[in-house]
Design a protein around this motif. Structure first.
Motif, PDB file in Angstrom:
ATOM      1  N   LYS A  84       0.832  -1.215   0.000  1.00  0.00           N
ATOM      2  CA  LYS A  84       0.000   0.000   0.000  1.00  0.00           C
ATOM      3  C   LYS A  84       0.861   1.257   0.000  1.00  0.00           C
ATOM      4  O   LYS A  84       0.508   2.256  -0.614  1.00  0.00           O
ATOM      5  N   ALA A  85       1.979   1.178   0.722  1.00  0.00           N
ATOM      6  CA  ALA A  85       2.851   2.350   0.852  1.00  0.00           C
ATOM      7  C   ALA A  85       3.889   2.434  -0.268  1.00  0.00           C
ATOM      8  O   ALA A  85       4.696   3.366  -0.290  1.00  0.00           O
ATOM      9  N   GLY A  86       3.880   1.476  -1.191  1.00  0.00           N
ATOM     10  CA  GLY A  86       4.846   1.493  -2.286  1.00  0.00           C
ATOM     11  C   GLY A  86       6.235   1.061  -1.870  1.00  0.00           C
ATOM     12  O   GLY A  86       7.226   1.450  -2.488  1.00  0.00           O
ATOM     13  N   LEU A  87       6.332   0.239  -0.826  1.00  0.00           N
ATOM     14  CA  LEU A  87       7.620  -0.228  -0.313  1.00  0.00           C
ATOM     15  C   LEU A  87       7.814  -1.708  -0.631  1.00  0.00           C
ATOM     16  O   LEU A  87       6.847  -2.442  -0.804  1.00  0.00           O
ATOM     17  N   LYS A  88       9.053  -2.143  -0.641  1.00  0.00           N
ATOM     18  CA  LYS A  88       9.351  -3.564  -0.774  1.00  0.00           C
ATOM     19  C   LYS A  88       9.132  -4.206   0.596  1.00  0.00           C
ATOM     20  O   LYS A  88       9.699  -3.752   1.592  1.00  0.00           O
ATOM     21  N   ASP A  90      10.363  -6.815   1.833  1.00  0.00           N
ATOM     22  CA  ASP A  90      11.593  -7.326   2.441  1.00  0.00           C
ATOM     23  C   ASP A  90      12.413  -6.218   3.109  1.00  0.00           C
ATOM     24  O   ASP A  90      13.076  -6.464   4.116  1.00  0.00           O
ATOM     25  N   ILE A  91      12.341  -4.985   2.605  1.00  0.00           N
ATOM     26  CA  ILE A  91      13.044  -3.890   3.287  1.00  0.00           C
ATOM     27  C   ILE A  91      12.319  -3.539   4.588  1.00  0.00           C
ATOM     28  O   ILE A  91      12.950  -3.192   5.589  1.00  0.00           O
ATOM     29  N   VAL A  92      10.994  -3.666   4.599  1.00  0.00           N
ATOM     30  CA  VAL A  92      10.234  -3.438   5.835  1.00  0.00           C
ATOM     31  C   VAL A  92      10.611  -4.498   6.870  1.00  0.00           C
ATOM     32  O   VAL A  92      10.801  -4.172   8.054  1.00  0.00           O
ATOM     33  N   LEU A  93      10.764  -5.740   6.452  1.00  0.00           N
ATOM     34  CA  LEU A  93      11.199  -6.787   7.381  1.00  0.00           C
ATOM     35  C   LEU A  93      12.594  -6.489   7.936  1.00  0.00           C
ATOM     36  O   LEU A  93      12.853  -6.695   9.122  1.00  0.00           O
ATOM     37  N   ALA A  94      13.472  -5.983   7.099  1.00  0.00           N
ATOM     38  CA  ALA A  94      14.817  -5.626   7.559  1.00  0.00           C
ATOM     39  C   ALA A  94      14.766  -4.489   8.577  1.00  0.00           C
ATOM     40  O   ALA A  94      15.475  -4.508   9.585  1.00  0.00           O
ATOM     41  N   LEU A  95      13.916  -3.502   8.328  1.00  0.00           N
ATOM     42  CA  LEU A  95      13.762  -2.393   9.270  1.00  0.00           C
ATOM     43  C   LEU A  95      13.229  -2.906  10.609  1.00  0.00           C
ATOM     44  O   LEU A  95      13.731  -2.532  11.671  1.00  0.00           O
ATOM     45  N   ILE A  96      12.239  -3.780  10.563  1.00  0.00           N
ATOM     46  CA  ILE A  96      11.682  -4.353  11.796  1.00  0.00           C
ATOM     47  C   ILE A  96      12.750  -5.157  12.528  1.00  0.00           C
ATOM     48  O   ILE A  96      12.868  -5.078  13.753  1.00  0.00           O
ATOM     49  N   HIS A  97      13.536  -5.902  11.788  1.00  0.00           N
ATOM     50  CA  HIS A  97      14.630  -6.674  12.371  1.00  0.00           C
ATOM     51  C   HIS A  97      15.571  -5.746  13.144  1.00  0.00           C
ATOM     52  O   HIS A  97      15.948  -6.033  14.282  1.00  0.00           O
ATOM     53  N   ALA A  98      15.922  -4.620  12.531  1.00  0.00           N
ATOM     54  CA  ALA A  98      16.830  -3.660  13.172  1.00  0.00           C
ATOM     55  C   ALA A  98      16.171  -2.927  14.337  1.00  0.00           C
ATOM     56  O   ALA A  98      16.801  -2.702  15.371  1.00  0.00           O
ATOM     57  N   GLU A  99      14.919  -2.542  14.171  1.00  0.00           N
ATOM     58  CA  GLU A  99      14.244  -1.715  15.176  1.00  0.00           C
ATOM     59  C   GLU A  99      13.839  -2.481  16.432  1.00  0.00           C
ATOM     60  O   GLU A  99      14.037  -2.008  17.537  1.00  0.00           O
ATOM     61  N   TRP A 186      16.822 -10.836   4.371  1.00  0.00           N
ATOM     62  CA  TRP A 186      15.479 -10.612   3.847  1.00  0.00           C
ATOM     63  C   TRP A 186      15.368 -10.326   2.366  1.00  0.00           C
ATOM     64  O   TRP A 186      14.259 -10.345   1.816  1.00  0.00           O
ATOM     65  N   TYR A 187      16.470 -10.049   1.702  1.00  0.00           N
ATOM     66  CA  TYR A 187      16.421  -9.674   0.282  1.00  0.00           C
ATOM     67  C   TYR A 187      15.783 -10.769  -0.564  1.00  0.00           C
ATOM     68  O   TYR A 187      16.103 -11.957  -0.415  1.00  0.00           O
ATOM     69  N   VAL A 188      14.892 -10.361  -1.453  1.00  0.00           N
ATOM     70  CA  VAL A 188      14.263 -11.277  -2.394  1.00  0.00           C
ATOM     71  C   VAL A 188      14.601 -10.800  -3.799  1.00  0.00           C
ATOM     72  O   VAL A 188      14.282  -9.667  -4.155  1.00  0.00           O
TER      73      VAL A 188
END
Length: 190
Positions: A84-88, A90-99, A186-188
């Motif tokens: 919905k936000a136009g994001l990948k 897998d990058i959101v999963l990486a951000l969650i992993h870091a945060e 997480w990269y696809v």
């Protein structure tokens, strides 16, 4: 409902022990759960994409989120809100992993909450004090919207967008951490 051939094959391969000499079928509950999750995944182009992505990410996320139903529900939400936000996703999963390391109840030293570590002041800014930032759907909606905004503001520069998201613009540690998780976990490939 007849099992999907690819899903069945992928689940068999994932459940197959390396030293197995006898064929082992996946647990019926997990197969049924995957079928329901794929059927409910509206943000995918087609069922094949949903099957492959959900199974792949579920396998990667298993060490952080043990319960299969919780894991698949969460992944469907990530894909939906990121799309919905136009994001990948897998990058959101990486951000969650870091945060938050996938802890929905995480609270930072400055008060950021939930998986994407959203600051509570956003609830007041939006006139929505009732919103619960430890609710995954709410947290993902806020976090993905914020990251998407910063990515547009930075003309697609993911490093600067991540630094803005973290409040560390001009520093490189945080973007490098997220990009590292993305590349390593997480990269696809498209």
């Amino acid at each position: 409902m007849k099992p999907l051939p690819l899903l069945w094959l992928l689940m068999l391969l994932a459940a197959w022990p390396v030293s197995a000499t006898v064929r082992q079928a996946p647990e019926p509950e997990l197969r049924d759960l995957m079928q329901r999750t794929v059927a409910e995944a509206e943000s995918f182009q087609d069922r094949f994409d949903a099957e492959v992505w959900l199974l792949d990410m579920s396998t990667r996320l298993k060490r952080y989120v043990r319960d299969p139903q919780e894991r698949l529900t969460f992944l469907r939400l990530v894909h939906q809100e990121a799309s919905k936000a136009g994001l990948k996703p897998d990058i959101v999963l990486a951000l969650i992993h870091a945060e938050s390391h996938f802890d929905r109840f995480a609270i930072s030293s400055v008060g950021a909450q939930g998986m994407m570590q959203v600051m509570p002041f956003w609830k007041a800014e939006l006139g929505r004090p009732q919103d619960n930032l430890t609710d995954n759907a709410t947290n993902l909606r806020y976090g993905c919207t914020i990251l998407s905004y910063y990515l547009k503001k930075e003309n697609g520069d993911i490093n600067r967008a991540l630094a803005r998201y973290n409040g560390s613009l001009g520093k490189h540690h945080y973007p490098a951490k997220v990009i590292g998780f993305w590349q390593d976990f997480w990269y696809v490939k498209p």
